[in-house]
Design a protein around this motif. Structure first.
Motif, mmCIF file in Angstrom:
data_model
loop_
_atom_site.group_PDB
_atom_site.id
_atom_site.type_symbol
_atom_site.label_atom_id
_atom_site.label_comp_id
_atom_site.label_asym_id
_atom_site.label_seq_id
_atom_site.Cartn_x
_atom_site.Cartn_y
_atom_site.Cartn_z
ATOM 1 N N TRP A 138 0.870 -1.181 0.000
ATOM 2 C CA TRP A 138 0.000 0.000 0.000
ATOM 3 C C TRP A 138 0.901 1.222 0.000
ATOM 4 C CZ3 TRP A 138 -3.986 0.860 4.546
ATOM 5 C CH2 TRP A 138 -4.625 2.092 4.400
ATOM 6 N N LEU A 139 0.847 1.996 -1.082
ATOM 7 C CA LEU A 139 1.640 3.213 -1.227
ATOM 8 C C LEU A 139 0.739 4.383 -1.593
ATOM 9 C CD1 LEU A 139 4.572 1.788 -3.404
ATOM 10 C CD2 LEU A 139 4.572 2.156 -0.933
ATOM 11 N N THR A 140 1.284 5.573 -1.503
ATOM 12 C CA THR A 140 0.650 6.755 -2.096
ATOM 13 C C THR A 140 1.767 7.561 -2.740
ATOM 14 O OG1 THR A 140 0.680 7.882 0.050
ATOM 15 C CG2 THR A 140 -1.416 6.883 -0.642
ATOM 16 N N GLY A 141 2.179 8.648 -2.116
ATOM 17 C CA GLY A 141 3.206 9.514 -2.684
ATOM 18 C C GLY A 141 2.598 10.840 -3.104
ATOM 19 N N TRP A 142 3.476 11.815 -3.346
ATOM 20 C CA TRP A 142 3.017 13.182 -3.583
ATOM 21 C C TRP A 142 2.101 13.300 -4.802
ATOM 22 C CZ3 TRP A 142 4.292 15.173 -8.229
ATOM 23 C CH2 TRP A 142 5.411 14.665 -8.876
ATOM 24 N N ALA A 143 2.350 12.551 -5.861
ATOM 25 C CA ALA A 143 1.497 12.655 -7.058
ATOM 26 C C ALA A 143 0.075 12.186 -6.747
ATOM 27 C CB ALA A 143 2.088 11.856 -8.212
ATOM 28 N N ALA A 144 -0.046 11.162 -5.907
ATOM 29 C CA ALA A 144 -1.368 10.654 -5.536
ATOM 30 C C ALA A 144 -2.153 11.658 -4.706
ATOM 31 C CB ALA A 144 -1.228 9.343 -4.770
ATOM 32 N N HIS A 145 -1.456 12.612 -4.084
ATOM 33 C CA HIS A 145 -2.120 13.620 -3.257
ATOM 34 C C HIS A 145 -2.271 14.969 -3.958
ATOM 35 C CE1 HIS A 145 -2.116 10.874 0.061
ATOM 36 N NE2 HIS A 145 -0.813 10.748 0.020
ATOM 37 N N ASP A 146 -1.805 15.054 -5.199
ATOM 38 C CA ASP A 146 -1.913 16.304 -5.955
ATOM 39 C C ASP A 146 -3.250 16.320 -6.696
ATOM 40 O OD1 ASP A 146 -1.397 18.682 -7.377
ATOM 41 O OD2 ASP A 146 -0.475 17.557 -9.015
ATOM 42 N N LEU A 156 -10.381 11.702 -11.497
ATOM 43 C CA LEU A 156 -11.094 11.889 -10.237
ATOM 44 C C LEU A 156 -11.937 13.160 -10.273
ATOM 45 C CD1 LEU A 156 -9.107 9.680 -9.342
ATOM 46 C CD2 LEU A 156 -8.921 10.871 -7.168
ATOM 47 N N ALA A 157 -13.075 13.110 -9.612
ATOM 48 C CA ALA A 157 -13.913 14.287 -9.443
ATOM 49 C C ALA A 157 -13.259 15.210 -8.418
ATOM 50 C CB ALA A 157 -15.310 13.879 -8.978
ATOM 51 N N GLU A 158 -13.688 16.446 -8.392
ATOM 52 C CA GLU A 158 -13.077 17.427 -7.494
ATOM 53 C C GLU A 158 -13.157 17.011 -6.027
ATOM 54 O OE1 GLU A 158 -13.356 22.172 -6.595
ATOM 55 O OE2 GLU A 158 -13.750 21.448 -8.624
ATOM 56 N N ARG A 159 -14.234 16.362 -5.620
ATOM 57 C CA ARG A 159 -14.404 15.962 -4.217
ATOM 58 C C ARG A 159 -13.620 14.695 -3.865
ATOM 59 N NH1 ARG A 159 -18.103 13.089 -6.796
ATOM 60 N NH2 ARG A 159 -18.840 11.146 -5.900
ATOM 61 N N GLU A 160 -13.066 14.005 -4.868
ATOM 62 C CA GLU A 160 -12.404 12.724 -4.648
ATOM 63 C C GLU A 160 -10.903 12.882 -4.419
ATOM 64 O OE1 GLU A 160 -15.091 9.558 -7.131
ATOM 65 O OE2 GLU A 160 -13.623 10.712 -8.304
ATOM 66 N N SER A 161 -10.329 11.856 -3.796
ATOM 67 C CA SER A 161 -8.883 11.804 -3.581
ATOM 68 C C SER A 161 -8.448 10.340 -3.540
ATOM 69 C CB SER A 161 -8.498 12.532 -2.287
ATOM 70 O OG SER A 161 -9.147 11.939 -1.174
ATOM 71 N N ILE A 162 -7.146 10.119 -3.552
ATOM 72 C CA ILE A 162 -6.611 8.763 -3.496
ATOM 73 C C ILE A 162 -6.384 8.363 -2.039
ATOM 74 C CG2 ILE A 162 -4.646 7.274 -4.094
ATOM 75 C CD1 ILE A 162 -6.348 7.993 -6.506
ATOM 76 N N ALA A 163 -7.006 7.268 -1.628
ATOM 77 C CA ALA A 163 -6.764 6.726 -0.292
ATOM 78 C C ALA A 163 -5.525 5.842 -0.291
ATOM 79 C CB ALA A 163 -7.974 5.928 0.186
ATOM 80 N N GLY A 164 -5.281 5.174 -1.395
ATOM 81 C CA GLY A 164 -4.113 4.311 -1.476
ATOM 82 C C GLY A 164 -3.936 3.739 -2.859
#
Length: 192
Positions: A138-146, A156-164
């Motif tokens: 299970w990873l993320t990283g800065w790109a997954a949070h941008d 992704l929709a504006e309200r969505e984000s990456i959990a993992g």
């Protein structure tokens, strides 16, 4: 006394993620992956909102993401070493599942509970893959949070984000176990 599922308990007491950079082919086919996703979706979900969804990233998609990382790194002022590490996370992977946190409007279920449910999905997918004999991490990283990167490159929709980002493949070897928390040091017993 309860009737324990000792095999499941033993698995949970000894489970160990496999480093993503050590995962190779073969990877689960769609039928095998569907089973893992089904197991992951059996997660605590207060209100049955399903505040998460999956994006399966196969090799070509991961290569496309890797190619997009350098420009995103420049835009964000990310150090070249960190950008290269993020690029390699995508470039060296054969299969990853993005667990998308997709919160739902609710007067009863706070957003934080929905986020925790998405995290539980990540752990459920990780454990399902490991239990099925695959290596997983299970990873993320800065790109997954941008937000710009995930909207533009993952839809992704504006309200969505990456959990993992759950990387799944064949583990080349089992890593040594790492130090684990001292449960007694982090547990408070409230008796009255």
């Amino acid at each position: 006394m309860p009737d324990p599922n000792q095999a499941a308990l033993d698995f949970l007491l000894t489970r160990r993620s496999r480093p993503a950079k050590m995962l190779t082919r073969p990877v689960p086919d769609r039928a095998a992956l569907r089973t893992l996703l089904t197991a992951a979706a059996r997660t605590p979900d207060h209100g049955k909102l399903e505040p998460w969804r999956f994006i399966v990233l196969e090799r070509a998609a991961l290569e496309r993401l890797a190619a997009a990382v350098p420009a995103a790194g420049l835009r964000l002022g990310i150090e070249p070493e960190r950008a290269a590490k993020m690029q390699a996370q995508f470039a060296e992977a054969d299969l990853a599942v993005a667990v998308v946190f997709s919160p739902k409007e609710s007067d009863k279920i706070p957003k934080v509970e929905q986020l925790l449910s998405a995290g539980a999905v990540c752990l459920g997918l990780l454990n399902a893959a490991l239990a099925a004999g695959w290596g997983a991490n299970w990873l993320t990283g800065w790109a997954a949070h941008d937000p710009e990167f995930v909207r533009h490159h993952l839809g992704l929709a504006e309200r969505e984000s990456i959990a993992g980002l759950i990387h799944i493949g064949t583990a080349q070897s089992a890593p040594p176990d790492r130090p684990r928390p001292d449960v007694d040091a982090i547990t408070t017993w409230v008796v009255d």
